[in-house]
Write a protein that holds these residues in place. Structure first.
Motif, PDB file in Angstrom:
ATOM      1  N   GLU A  97     -10.544 -20.727  20.816  1.00  0.00           N
ATOM      2  CA  GLU A  97      -9.176 -20.860  21.325  1.00  0.00           C
ATOM      3  C   GLU A  97      -8.343 -21.793  20.446  1.00  0.00           C
ATOM      4  O   GLU A  97      -7.799 -22.787  20.928  1.00  0.00           O
ATOM      5  N   HIS A 139      -8.208 -16.785  25.091  1.00  0.00           N
ATOM      6  CA  HIS A 139      -7.841 -16.519  26.463  1.00  0.00           C
ATOM      7  C   HIS A 139      -6.675 -15.555  26.527  1.00  0.00           C
ATOM      8  O   HIS A 139      -6.377 -14.980  27.550  1.00  0.00           O
ATOM      9  N   PHE A 173     -28.061 -24.105  30.214  1.00  0.00           N
ATOM     10  CA  PHE A 173     -27.952 -25.557  30.339  1.00  0.00           C
ATOM     11  C   PHE A 173     -28.857 -26.005  31.466  1.00  0.00           C
ATOM     12  O   PHE A 173     -28.711 -25.526  32.598  1.00  0.00           O
ATOM     13  N   SER A 182     -12.354 -17.512  32.267  1.00  0.00           N
ATOM     14  CA  SER A 182     -12.842 -18.864  32.057  1.00  0.00           C
ATOM     15  C   SER A 182     -14.258 -19.026  32.603  1.00  0.00           C
ATOM     16  O   SER A 182     -14.594 -18.469  33.647  1.00  0.00           O
ATOM     17  N   GLY A 183     -15.094 -19.762  31.867  1.00  0.00           N
ATOM     18  CA  GLY A 183     -16.424 -20.090  32.357  1.00  0.00           C
ATOM     19  C   GLY A 183     -17.456 -19.009  32.151  1.00  0.00           C
ATOM     20  O   GLY A 183     -18.595 -19.143  32.580  1.00  0.00           O
ATOM     21  N   CYS A 184     -17.094 -17.917  31.445  1.00  0.00           N
ATOM     22  CA  CYS A 184     -18.061 -16.845  31.279  1.00  0.00           C
ATOM     23  C   CYS A 184     -18.941 -17.072  30.048  1.00  0.00           C
ATOM     24  O   CYS A 184     -19.706 -16.203  29.651  1.00  0.00           O
ATOM     25  N   GLY A 185     -18.839 -18.256  29.441  1.00  0.00           N
ATOM     26  CA  GLY A 185     -19.802 -18.613  28.392  1.00  0.00           C
ATOM     27  C   GLY A 185     -19.383 -18.272  26.974  1.00  0.00           C
ATOM     28  O   GLY A 185     -20.219 -18.239  26.076  1.00  0.00           O
ATOM     29  N   LYS A 186     -18.099 -18.046  26.743  1.00  0.00           N
ATOM     30  CA  LYS A 186     -17.650 -17.707  25.394  1.00  0.00           C
ATOM     31  C   LYS A 186     -17.930 -18.862  24.424  1.00  0.00           C
ATOM     32  O   LYS A 186     -18.484 -18.666  23.341  1.00  0.00           O
ATOM     33  N   SER A 187     -17.537 -20.080  24.850  1.00  0.00           N
ATOM     34  CA  SER A 187     -17.756 -21.228  23.970  1.00  0.00           C
ATOM     35  C   SER A 187     -19.244 -21.458  23.737  1.00  0.00           C
ATOM     36  O   SER A 187     -19.666 -21.753  22.620  1.00  0.00           O
ATOM     37  N   SER A 188     -20.021 -21.326  24.791  1.00  0.00           N
ATOM     38  CA  SER A 188     -21.457 -21.564  24.656  1.00  0.00           C
ATOM     39  C   SER A 188     -22.058 -20.607  23.645  1.00  0.00           C
ATOM     40  O   SER A 188     -22.870 -21.006  22.800  1.00  0.00           O
ATOM     41  N   ALA A 215     -25.904 -19.820  31.003  1.00  0.00           N
ATOM     42  CA  ALA A 215     -24.447 -19.699  30.982  1.00  0.00           C
ATOM     43  C   ALA A 215     -24.063 -18.292  30.533  1.00  0.00           C
ATOM     44  O   ALA A 215     -23.130 -17.694  31.065  1.00  0.00           O
TER      45      ALA A 215
HETATM   46  N1  LIG Z   1     -22.699 -29.319  28.226  1.00  0.00           N
HETATM   47  C1  LIG Z   1     -22.849 -28.539  29.294  1.00  0.00           C
HETATM   48  N2  LIG Z   1     -23.715 -28.902  30.270  1.00  0.00           N
HETATM   49  C2  LIG Z   1     -23.899 -28.142  31.359  1.00  0.00           C
HETATM   50  N3  LIG Z   1     -23.260 -26.983  31.571  1.00  0.00           N
HETATM   51  C3  LIG Z   1     -22.389 -26.551  30.638  1.00  0.00           C
HETATM   52  C4  LIG Z   1     -22.133 -27.310  29.464  1.00  0.00           C
HETATM   53  N4  LIG Z   1     -21.216 -26.636  28.720  1.00  0.00           N
HETATM   54  C5  LIG Z   1     -20.913 -25.527  29.424  1.00  0.00           C
HETATM   55  N5  LIG Z   1     -21.624 -25.457  30.571  1.00  0.00           N
HETATM   56  C6  LIG Z   1     -21.582 -24.405  31.576  1.00  0.00           C
HETATM   57  O1  LIG Z   1     -21.718 -23.163  30.957  1.00  0.00           O
HETATM   58  C7  LIG Z   1     -20.842 -22.206  31.516  1.00  0.00           C
HETATM   59  C8  LIG Z   1     -20.029 -21.542  30.431  1.00  0.00           C
HETATM   60  O2  LIG Z   1     -19.187 -22.514  29.833  1.00  0.00           O
HETATM   61  P1  LIG Z   1     -18.313 -22.201  28.544  1.00  0.00           P
HETATM   62  O3  LIG Z   1     -17.591 -23.460  28.186  1.00  0.00           O
HETATM   63  O4  LIG Z   1     -19.188 -21.619  27.526  1.00  0.00           O
HETATM   64  O5  LIG Z   1     -17.330 -21.104  29.103  1.00  0.00           O
HETATM   65  P2  LIG Z   1     -16.033 -20.513  28.398  1.00  0.00           P
HETATM   66  O6  LIG Z   1     -16.117 -19.076  28.540  1.00  0.00           O
HETATM   67  O7  LIG Z   1     -15.855 -21.103  27.050  1.00  0.00           O
HETATM   68  O8  LIG Z   1     -14.896 -21.071  29.359  1.00  0.00           O
HETATM   69  P3  LIG Z   1     -13.426 -21.510  28.970  1.00  0.00           P
HETATM   70  O9  LIG Z   1     -12.666 -20.279  28.780  1.00  0.00           O
HETATM   71  O10 LIG Z   1     -12.988 -22.270  30.195  1.00  0.00           O
HETATM   72  O11 LIG Z   1     -13.508 -22.368  27.758  1.00  0.00           O
HETATM   73  C9  LIG Z   1     -19.980 -22.931  32.526  1.00  0.00           C
HETATM   74  O12 LIG Z   1     -20.478 -22.626  33.819  1.00  0.00           O
HETATM   75  C10 LIG Z   1     -20.218 -24.382  32.243  1.00  0.00           C
HETATM   76  O13 LIG Z   1     -20.253 -25.120  33.448  1.00  0.00           O
END
Ligand SMILES: Nc1ncnc2c1ncn2[C@@H]1O[C@H](COP(=O)(O)OP(=O)(O)OP(=O)(O)O)[C@@H](O)[C@H]1O
Ligand SMILES: Nc1ncnc2c1ncn2[C@@H]1O[C@H](COP(=O)(O)OP(=O)(O)OP(=O)(O)O)[C@@H](O)[C@H]1O
Ligand SMILES: [Mg+2]
Ligand SMILES: [Mg+2]
Ligand SMILES: O=P([O-])([O-])[O-]
Lengths: 258, 285, 251, 281, 258
Positions: free
Chosen positions: A176, A207, A17, A42-48, A22
Motif C-alpha cells: 500500500e 486497498h 502467528f 483488510s486483515g486477509c493477510g496481504k501484508s503477511s 493469517a
Molecule cells: N505481528 C503479528 N502478530 C500477530 N498477528 C499478526 C501480526 N501481524 C499480522 N497479524 C495477524 O495476521 C492477520 C493478517 O494481517 P495482515 O496485516 O497481513 O493483513 P492485511 O491484509 O495486510 O491487512 P491490511 O489491509 O489491514 O493491511 C491479521 O488477523 C493480523 O491480526
C-alpha cells in the motif's frame, strides 16, 4: 523451448502467528517486468504474505512461514546466499514512508556502503542515480544534508524508493505504498511504478481498487474464510476486473461487499 | 574484521552484557541471603520476632521494634501521600489550566529529584524543632519521619498515577465526552477505574520506597529501638538499624543485620512483584 | 603496591578521631607521600575494622577488655566522660544516684533536681560506642532497661542534640565537650558527685568517670603503622593532645 | 442534574486543594533550601577544602570525590546498560524466554533498598575483593544500583522508536550493528541521555549505599583507592554530627540541588533540541 | 408555507489547528431522516468538520472553529443548554470502537444515569432497549458483566452505537464506523444505519466509495486545495455519483484520482 521462469512462484504458502494462520495455501505466480497487484479486504493477510517473500517476517516472534517460494526459478535459500543479500535483491516499500531520522544523504549512504563497501565516489554516484530515477534529485540536490523527515510525505516515499533502488533489486514489494499520501503525491508514485516495471517485477498490495485497475498487469484477489486469508481468484487484470469467475470476486469488484 | 563477523560479535556482546546484568541480581540476593542464613540457623526465625528487644551487646536480637517502626513510619507516609499524589495527578492532567500545568509538572518532577538526605536535612532543621516546640520534645519521632517520607514519596505516587492516567488512550476521554459525561463522571467512572492498576502500581512502589529509605528517616526518627505507643515516640526502622550498626557488627550481630536487610529486601521485592503484576494485568485487555 | 604502602587508615572512636586527624596532619607533613585517612563510626568499628583489615589502626576510647586481647592497644591519651545539659539549665551539679535515677526514668522532671518544670529528655549513646560502655560501667546500669528519647552516635551528635533541647541531658567525652563549649555550643559540663568535669580533674585523677584513649592494631604491625604509632605516642604530640582538651599520658 | 453538578464542584475543589498544597510544599522546601543555602554563600565554598569538620571551608574535595564516584559508576553502567538495553528492546535479538526473565530480575533489582546494596558492596567489594572503603568500591556499588534504571530507560527509549525503522533497516538488508550504530542509537539519543541523567541523579542523591563503601573522609582523593565522601554524605554528616554544621549543610544541599536541576535542565533542552540534533548528525 | 429546517445547516465553517486551517468555508445542509455521506481523500478535514458539529474538538488544544452551525433551525448555543446536553443529542461514533474498559453493563449504565439520573429500573429498560435495537441483546444478555473489551470488533462497535442510542440522540455522527471491522461485521452495521435513518439524521464520513453508494441519500464531497479541505461538490447521492458537475468529482468517482 524453455519458458523463462516467473519472477516469483509460490506453492501452498501459509503464514501463521503464534500457531494461528493469517493466510494459508497461497499458490501464486508473478511474472517479471510486470505490476502484480494483490487486493482484498483488510486483515486477509496481504501484508503477511508479502513479507514472506523476502523473509522479513522471520524475525517477528511467533511467526512461521510454510510452503515453497521460488524466485526466478531458484528456491529462496539458493537464490541469495544470506538474508541481507536476499533483501537487497527483493526490496520492500511500506505503507507509511520510513525515512530514517537522519539527513537525506545518510539515508541513501548507509544502505549503499553496507552492501557495496565504503567508496565515496561510487556511493555518491549510486545515490545521485537513484534519486534521479525517482525524480527527487532536482528537488533535494542542494539540501542533501537536510533531515529526511522534513520532506513531504510523497517525497519521503520517493526517497524510500530511491534508497531501495540504489541497491539494484530485481523484485520490488510494495505494501500500500500510496495510501498515506495525498492524491498528487500518489499520482507521482504510480507513474514511477509504471516506469520501473520495465526493469523488475513489482508486487503491489493495494486497498484501492481504482489504483489496481490503473496499474496492474496481473491481479491476485485475497478473501477470507474461517478466519484466514486465501486466494479467491487470480489472473490477468483484464479478466479479473471484467469477467471474474467467482461470485465473491464479482461482488467485491462491483462494490457490493468489502 | 568482516561485516558479518562484527555483527556476530555485536550480538554476542549483547547477550553477555545482559547475562552479566541479570546475574547481578541473583548475586546480590544470593549473597545477602547467604550472610543472613547463619542468623536464622542460630536463632530460628521465631526468635527475631519474639525477642522483645534489640541489644546486640547483650546478645538479644529482637527485630520486632524495628519491624513495627518501619511499618508505622511507612504506613503513615503512605496514608498521607496516596490521596495527595492521586489528587496531584488528576490536577495535572484534567484540572490545571494550561499555564499552571507545565509549572506543576515541573515542580513534581523536581520534588522527585530532590535527594532524600536533603529532605532529611529539612526535617531535622525545620520540622523536628517545630514538633518539639508545639507537640513534644525532642521532636524526633514517628510523626517527623512519616512526614518527611510522605513528602519524599508524594512525587512517586503523583508520577505513577499521572503516567497511569496518561497511558489511557485519549479516545477514552473523547468517547466519554462525546456521550455528554461531565468531567468528574468521566474521571470517576471511566478513567480512574481504567487507571486503577497503574495507580496501584504507584502505591506499591511508593510503599516500597518508603520502607527502603534509610538516611532521611535515620535523621529524624530518634532511632530508639523500642515498641512505639504513640505518633510522637521515637522509633528505629530496619534500614536505619543497619546503617547505625553495620560498621562494627561482627558474628551473630552481623548476621542479624544481614537478616534484617534480607527481610527488607524480601518485603520490597514482594511489593515490586505485586506492582509488576498489576501493571501486567493492565496491559492485557 | 606503591599506593598500598603510602596509605594508612584509622577508623573508630569519634572521641579520638579529631585528635588523630591533627596528629596525622603533622605526621604527613613530616613524611611526604604518605596519606592518612581518619573515619569515625565508634570504637567497636575501630576494633572490627582492624581485625578485618579494613583499617590499619583502630581507635578505641576505653581500655581493652580481657576478651579483646587479640588486639594490641597503644595508649594515646586520657579523657573522661562528662554529664552535659543545656547551657540554659540552672543545674550545675549532679550526683551518681541522681544520674542513675534519671536514666532509669525514676526521675522524670528537672523540678525534682531543683531545675525548671520540664520533662527530662534523655539522650543516650548507640551501642558499639565506648562512651556508652564507660557510662554504663560506671553507673552499673543495664542498657536494655534504659528507654531514652534519642539515641545518638558520635559525641558531636550528642552535643548537638542536647544543645537543641533545653531539657536534655547526655554524656560525652570531656575533651570534645570542652572544645565544643569553646566554639559556642549551647551546653555545659556539670559536676559529677561534686567533682568538676574537666581536663584538669581528669589529669589529676580525681574525676571518677575517666578512661583511656587507645590506638589498636591486629596481628603484625606494618612498618609505616608502627612508626606512626610511635610518633603518636611521643611527646611531640603533647601540644595537640592538650589542644583537643585531652590529657597526655605519663610517659 | 444538580447532583452531578455538586459532585463536579466538590471534586474540583478537592483536586485543586491537593494541587495547590503540593505547589505550596514545593515552594516551602525548595524556598527554604535556597534561602538558607544562599545566605552567606561565596564562590570560595566551591574551591576550598572543608575545614574544622566541615563547619568552615568549602567542598572542593567533596565535589572531586563525588565526580570520581560518578565516573566509576558511569564507566560500568554505560556499556553494560546500553548493550543490555539493546538486547531487551530488539525483537530480533532472540531474547525469547530469557528476556522477560532478565527484565523481571532487573525490575526486582530496581526495588532493592539501597542500604542492602551498601551491605553488599561493603561485604563483597570492600572486604572480599580487598578494595577497602574507597571511591572504587563506592562507584561499583552505585553502578549495580543504578544499572537497572539505566537499562530500563535505554530499553524504553529504543522501544519508543517506531518498529518501522527496524523493519525498514531489515528490508534494506542492514546488519543489526549498522542499524544500532548508525540509525537507532543516534535517533534514541535524547532518551538514552534521559536515562543516563536519571541514573546520575539517583547516584548523586544516594547516601545509604555509600556510607559503608566509599566512606566519608573529607580530604581530596588522590586515587580511586582513597576513601572520599560525596555531597549527600557531606550533608548527612554536617547535619547529624557537627554542631554548627547546619549552615554548610544547607550550602552543600543548595549546590547538590542546583547540580541536579542543571542536569535536568540540560536534559530537557537536549530533548527539545533533539529533532534537529538527531537529524543533522 | 414553511419548510422544516434541515437537521444540520452550516455556513462558512472552518476548523483550524494552531492557526493552520484544516478545512474552511464549509457550507452544507444535511436533511433529517437521511444518511448524509461525507467522502474525500485522507487528510482533507472530514473528521475535523464532523467533530465541530458537536463541539467535540473544543477541548483539543489549539483548535479553533469558525462560522455558523444550526441544528434543526437553532444556533448551536440555543439548541442545547450546555455541552453535555448537546452531545447527548448529537451523538458520535468513531473509527475504532471505543468501549470503556469496564463491563458491558457499566458501559451502558454510566451515560444513562449521567443524563437520566439513578433509577435502576428505567436504566435497565433503556439499556435493554438500546442493546436490542443494535441486535446485541441476544448475544450478551447472559453476560452483561463481561468486560466489554472482550467483545469482537463488530460487537464493540454495536455496543458503542447502543450506548449512544440509549440517550435518544437526534443526530448521529459516524466517523468511518466500519473501516476497522471485517466485512461481515461492517455489513451488520450498515444494515443498522439504514434502519436508524427513519428516526434521526445521520452524517457518515467514509473512505469507502462503495459504502457511500450503498447507503447515502446525500453526498458531500471534500477535496483539498492550498493545504486545506473544502467542499468540491454536494447534492443527492444519485446526482453526484451519476452526473457529477465538477471535473474533480468526476475523476474521483471514476477512480482516476485519490
Ligand atoms: N505481528 C503479528 N502478530 C500477530 N498477528 C499478526 C501480526 N501481524 C499480522 N497479524 C495477524 O495476521 C492477520 C493478517 O494481517 P495482515 O496485516 O497481513 O493483513 P492485511 O491484509 O495486510 O491487512 P491490511 O489491509 O489491514 O493491511 C491479521 O488477523 C493480523 O491480526
Ligand atoms: N489535533 C490536531 N492537531 C493538529 N492538527 C490536526 C489535528 N487533528 C487533525 N489535524 C490536521 O487537520 C487536517 C485534517 O485532518 P482530519 O483528521 O480532519 O482529516 P480526515 O479527512 O478525517 O482524514 P482521514 O481520512 O485520514 O481520517 C490534517 O492535515 C491533520 O494533520
Ligand atoms: Mg497490510
Ligand atoms: Mg478522519
Ligand atoms: O565514639 P566512641 O568514642 O564513643 O566510641
Amino acid at each position: 523451448m524453455r519458458h523463462a521462469p516467473p519472477a516469483i512462484l509460490t506453492h501452498n504458502v501459509s503464514v501463521a502467528f503464534d500457531g494461528k494462520p493469517a493466510v494459508s495455501g497461497i499458490s501464486a505466480s508473478f511474472p517479471d517486468c510486470a505490476i502484480n497487484a494483490i487486493v482484498g479486504p483488510s486483515g486477509c493477510g496481504k501484508s503477511s504474505f508479502l513479507s514472506a517473500l523476502n523473509r522479513l517476517n522471520e524475525s517477528v516472534p511467533g511467526c512461521k512461514v510454510d510452503g515453497n517460494i521460488e524466485l526466478f526459478g531458484a528456491a529462496l535459500g539458493r537464490f541469495a546466499p544470506n538474508r541481507e543479500e536476499l533483501r537487497r535483491t527483493v526490496a520492500m516499500i511500506f505503507q507509511r514512508p520510513v525515512p530514517f531520522p537522519l539527513s537525506i544523504r545518510r539515508n541513501m549512504e548507509i544502505p549503499i556502503t553496507e552492501h557495496y563497501g565504503r567508496n565515496r565516489q561510487e556511493t555518491a554516484g549510486r545515490c545521485e542515480a537513484a534519486l534521479k530515477s525517482v525524480g527527487l534529485w532536482g528537488e533535494v540536490e542542494n539540501r542533501l544534508d537536510m533531515p529526511a523527515t522534513q520532506l513531504s510525505g510523497g517525497q519521503q516515499q520517493r526517497l524510500c524508493l530511491a534508497r531501495a533502488l540504489a541497491l539494484e533489486p530485481r523484485i520490488l514489494l510494495l505494501d500500500e505504498p500510496t495510501s498515506a499520501l495525498d492524491p498528487m503525491a500518489a499520482g507521482l508514485i504510480e507513474e514511477l511504478l509504471r516506469e520501473l516495471k520495465s526493469q523488475m517485477s513489482l508486487v503491489l498490495v493495494t486497498h484501492n481498487l481504482a489504483q489496481a485497475r490503473r496499474l496492474a498487469d496481473t491481479v491476485t484477489f485475497f478473501w477470507m474464510k474461517d478466519g484466514h486469508g486465501y486466494v479467491a481468484e487470480s489472473g490477468p487484470a483484464d479478466t479479473l476486473f471484467n469477467t471474474p469467475r467467482e461470485d465473491v470476486s464479482r461482488a467485491y469488484f462491483a462494490g457490493h461487499i468489502g | 574484521m568482516s561485516r558479518r563477523a562484527a555483527d556476530r560479535l555485536f550480538r554476542f556482546s549483547l547477550r553477555s552484557a545482559t547475562l552479566a546484568a541479570a546475574l547481578a541480581l541473583v548475586f546480590v540476593t544470593f549473597f545477602v541471603g547467604y550472610e543472613a542464613l547463619p542468623a536464622l540457623q542460630a536463632a530460628g526465625a521465631g526468635a527475631f520476632l519474639t525477642d522483645p528487644s534489640w541489644h546486640p551487646a547483650s546478645g538479644t536480637f529482637g527485630l520486632m521494634p524495628m519491624v513495627l517502626g518501619s511499618l508505622a513510619v511507612s504506613l503513615l507516609a503512605l496514608v498521607l501521600a496516596a490521596p495527595l499524589g492521586l489528587g496531584a495527578a488528576l490536577f495535572e492532567n484534567f484540572y490545571a489550566p494550561p499555564v499552571l500545568r507545565g509549572l506543576f509538572q515541573r515542580a513534581v518532577e523536581l520534588l522527585a529529584g530532590i535527594p532524600s538526605v536533603v529532605y532529611g536535612l529539612w526535617g531535622l532543621v525545620v520540622l523536628v524543632p517545630l514538633i518539639a516546640k508545639h507537640l513534644a520534645a525532642p521532636g524526633t519521632s514517628i510523626l517527623a519521619a512519616g512526614l518527611v517520607l510522605a513528602i519524599m514519596i508524594l512525587p512517586t505516587m503523583a508520577l505513577f498515577s499521572s503516567a497511569a492516567l496518561g497511558a489511557i488512550p485519549a479516545e477514552q476521554y473523547r468517547a466519554a465526552s462525546a456521550l455528554g459525561l461531565s468531567k468528574w463522571t468521566a474521571l470517576r467512572t471511566v478513567l480512574l477505574p481504567a487507571a486503577g492498576r497503574g495507580i496501584m502500581t504507584g502505591l506499591f512502589l511508593s510503599f516500597a520506597r518508603a520502607l527502603g529509605e534509610t538516611m532521611a528517616v535515620l535523621m529524624v526518627a530518634g532511632n530508639v529501638p523500642q515498641l512505639p505507643s504513640s505518633l510522637l515516640d521515637p522509633v528505629r526502622t530496619l534500614t536505619a538499624n543497619i546503617a547505625l550498626e553495620m560498621a562494627y557488627a561482627t558474628g551473630a550481630h552481623r548476621h542479624a543485620l544481614f537478616f534484617s536487610g534480607f527481610l527488607v529486601m524480601a518485603v520490597t521485592l514482594l511489593l515490586v512483584t505485586l506492582a509488576g503484576r498489576s501493571e501486567k494485568k493492565e496491559a492485557r485487555p | 603496591e606503591d599506593i598500598e604502602k603510602a596509605r594508612l587508615s584509622l577508623t573508630g572512636s569519634s572521641t579520638i578521631a579529631p585528635l588523630a586527624l591533627e596528629i596525622a596532619k603533622r605526621y604527613e607533613a613530616q613524611n611526604e607521600g604518605l596519606r592518612i585517612d581518619v573515619e569515625t563510626g565508634g570504637s567497636s568499628r575501630g576494633m572490627a575494622d582492624a581485625r578485618r583489615g579494613l583499617a590499619d589502626i583502630g581507635m578505641v576510647s576505653r581500655r581493652l577488655k580481657a576478651e579483646e586481647s587479640d588486639l594490641t592497644a597503644h595508649l594515646l591519651a586520657r579523657d573522661g566522660v562528662g554529664i552535659i545539659v543545656h547551657s540554659s539549665n540552672p543545674i550545675e551539679a549532679i550526683t551518681g544516684a541522681e544520674v542513675t535515677s534519671i536514666y532509669k526514668r525514676e526521675t522524670r522532671n528537672w523540678q525534682a533536681l531543683g531545675g525548671p518544670d520540664a520533662d527530662i529528655i534523655l539522650v543516650h549513646k548507640a551501642e558499639g560506642r565506648s562512651t556508652l560502655e564507660v557510662f554504663l560501667d560506671h553507673f552499673k546500669l543495664d542498657n536494655p532497661s534504659i528507654t531514652p528519647d534519642v539515641i545518638v552516635g558520635d559525641n558531636e551528635q550528642g552535643i548537638k542534640t542536647v544543645a537543641a533541647n533545653p531539657a536534655g541531658i547526655g554524656y560525652v567525652s570531656i575533651g570534645t565537650a570542652e572544645v565544643a563549649i569553646e566554639n559556642g555550643a549551647a551546653i555545659k559540663l556539670i559536676k559529677l558527685d561534686g567533682i568538676e568535669a574537666s581536663t584538669a580533674t581528669v589529669a589529676d585523677g580525681s574525676f571518677p568517670m575517666a578512661r583511656e584513649l587507645n590506638l589498636v592494631t591486629y596481628g603484625e604491625i606494618p612498618e609505616n603503622a608502627a612508626s606512626f604509632i610511635a610518633f603518636a605516642q611521643s611527646a611531640d604530640v603533647n601540644d595537640l593532645i592538650k589542644g583537643q582538651s585531652f590529657v597526655p599520658p605519663r610517659r | 442534574m444538580t447532583g452531578v453538578e455538586t459532585q463536579n464542584r466538590l471534586a474540583a475543589l478537592a483536586i485543586w486543594s491537593a494541587g495547590l498544597l503540593i505547589l505550596g510544599a514545593f515552594t516551602l522546601i525548595v524556598g527554604d533550601i535556597f534561602w538558607r543555602g544562599f545566605s552567606g554563600f561565596e564562590l570560595g565554598f566551591l574551591t576550598e577544602d572543608p575545614a574544622d569538620a566541615g563547619r568552615a571551608g568549602g567542598i572542593r574535595s567533596v565535589l572531586a570525590a563525588t565526580a570520581l564516584i560518578l565516573l566509576v559508576c558511569l564507566a560500568v553502567t554505560l556499556p553494560i546498560g546500553l548493550l543490555t538495553g539493546i538486547f531487551l528492546a530488539d525483537y530480533t535479538a532472540g531474547g525469547g524466554r530469557f528476556a522477560p526473565l532478565v527484565r523481571r530480575s532487573l525490575d526486582t533489582l530496581a526495588g532493592v533498598p539501597s542500604i542492602v546494596f551498601g551491605l553488599f558492596g561493603n561485604a563483597v567489594f570492600a572486604h572480599l575483593l580487598g578494595l577497602r572503603i574507597s571511591i572504587l568500591t563506592g562507584g561499583l556499588t552505585l553502578a549495580i544500583m543504578v544499572l537497572p534504571f539505566f537499562i530500563r530507560s535505554a530499553e524504553e527509549s529504543l522501544r519508543s522508536l517506531p518498529v518501522s525503522f527496524s523493519q525498514a533497516a531489515e528490508a534494506l538488508g542492514l546488519s543489526r550493528l549498522t542499524f544500532y550504530g548508525k540509525i537507532a542509537l543516534p535517533a534514541a539519543l535524547p532518551g538514552l541521555m534521559a536515562g543516563l541523567v536519571l541514573g546520575l541523579g539517583r547516584a548523586l542523591a544516594e547516601t545509604a549505599a555509600l556510607i559503608f563503601t566509599s566512606g566519608y573522609v573529607t580530604r581530596l582523593p588522590e586515587s580511586l583507592l582513597d576513601s572520599g565522601r560525596t555531597l549527600s554524605i557531606h550533608i548527612l554528616d554536617l547535619a547529624l554530627n557537627v554542631p554548627g554544621g547546619a549552615e554548610n549543610a544547607y550550602r552543600t544541599a543548595l549546590v547538590l540541588i542546583v547540580l541536579l536541576f542543571a542536569i535536568n535542565g540540560a536534559l530537557m533542552a537536549l530533548t527539545r533540541l533533539s529533532p534537529s540534533y538527531r537529524e543533522y548528525r
